[in-house]
Design an enzyme around this catalytic site. Sequence first.
Site, PDB file in Angstrom:
ATOM      1  N   ALA A  61     -11.150  51.758  59.435  1.00 39.29           N
ATOM      2  CA  ALA A  61     -10.348  52.217  60.567  1.00 39.29           C
ATOM      3  C   ALA A  61     -10.249  53.740  60.568  1.00 39.29           C
ATOM      4  CB  ALA A  61      -8.951  51.606  60.491  1.00 39.29           C
ATOM      5  N   GLY A 106     -12.133  47.512  58.161  1.00 34.25           N
ATOM      6  CA  GLY A 106     -12.554  46.935  59.426  1.00 34.25           C
ATOM      7  C   GLY A 106     -14.051  46.750  59.519  1.00 34.25           C
ATOM      8  N   GLU A 109     -14.676  43.532  57.860  1.00 28.70           N
ATOM      9  CA  GLU A 109     -14.156  42.479  58.738  1.00 28.70           C
ATOM     10  C   GLU A 109     -15.079  42.244  59.929  1.00 28.70           C
ATOM     11  OE1 GLU A 109      -9.382  42.624  58.432  1.00 28.70           O
ATOM     12  OE2 GLU A 109     -10.338  44.581  58.701  1.00 28.70           O
ATOM     13  N   GLU A 129      -7.644  48.051  52.068  1.00 24.43           N
ATOM     14  CA  GLU A 129      -6.374  48.316  52.755  1.00 24.43           C
ATOM     15  C   GLU A 129      -5.186  48.371  51.792  1.00 24.43           C
ATOM     16  OE1 GLU A 129      -9.053  46.389  55.858  1.00 24.43           O
ATOM     17  OE2 GLU A 129      -8.615  46.089  53.720  1.00 24.43           O
TER      18      GLU A 129
END
Length: 255
Positions: A61, A106, A109, A129
Amino acid sequence: MTVHLEVAEGIGTIRLDRPPMNALDIAVQDRLRELAEEATRRDDVRAVILYGGEKVFAAGADIKEMQAMDHTAMVVRSRALQDSFTAVARIPKPVVAAVTGYALGGGCELALCADYRIAADNAKLGQPEILLGLIPGAGGTQRLPRLIGPSKAKDLIFTGRMVAADEALSIGLVDRVVPAAEVYEQARAWASRLVQGPAIALRAAKESVDAGLETDIDTGLAIERNWFSGLFATEDRERGMRSFVEEGPGKAKFL
């Protein structure tokens, strides 16, 4: 644009293009959703590649953007974030991730949203994270344990550590490791095998597997049964069976 959809020979490449690290800011997230929906609609897209370029898939991110958000802002944004990734996961066509360099947070993901993952031998994947005092928020706590099992997923999520390509392969996080220079071409080769396949049957297979994993075995079997019987109404089924009887297995040509 920070993300592009390039279509050639039935394959749509969703290409991240936000140098240097393809940070997944809000604009990238929203564009991913738009292009996933476009790839879903377009008849000339029969398979999809997720690709970040030769150097990096996506390093996570945009932390500076996230740092400026408070709880209220993230309550609103977190649904849109998940919806963007879910749109990719629900593309009803075969999707392969071509992973080079970092696929973190991300980025990891996003790779989890694919049906198949081909990684460069220099790839690094992980869910860091926890090192920010957070947990994965774009599906990592759900898709990762479904892919590699809860204990291995918890190890990655709890520690935030990165895994190299060889370990990612051994735990099932990626499906194949190839030299970095070959990642995209190997992904195209995988997708090309399916472009000429029966599109509705491929969709049925994908949706049966994905929906079945979310439910009990009896419900999953009912999902499979409904799709299986429904395919008998398709032209592809008629073509495939006719070709088998007249020419032998593996000779059918689908539209």
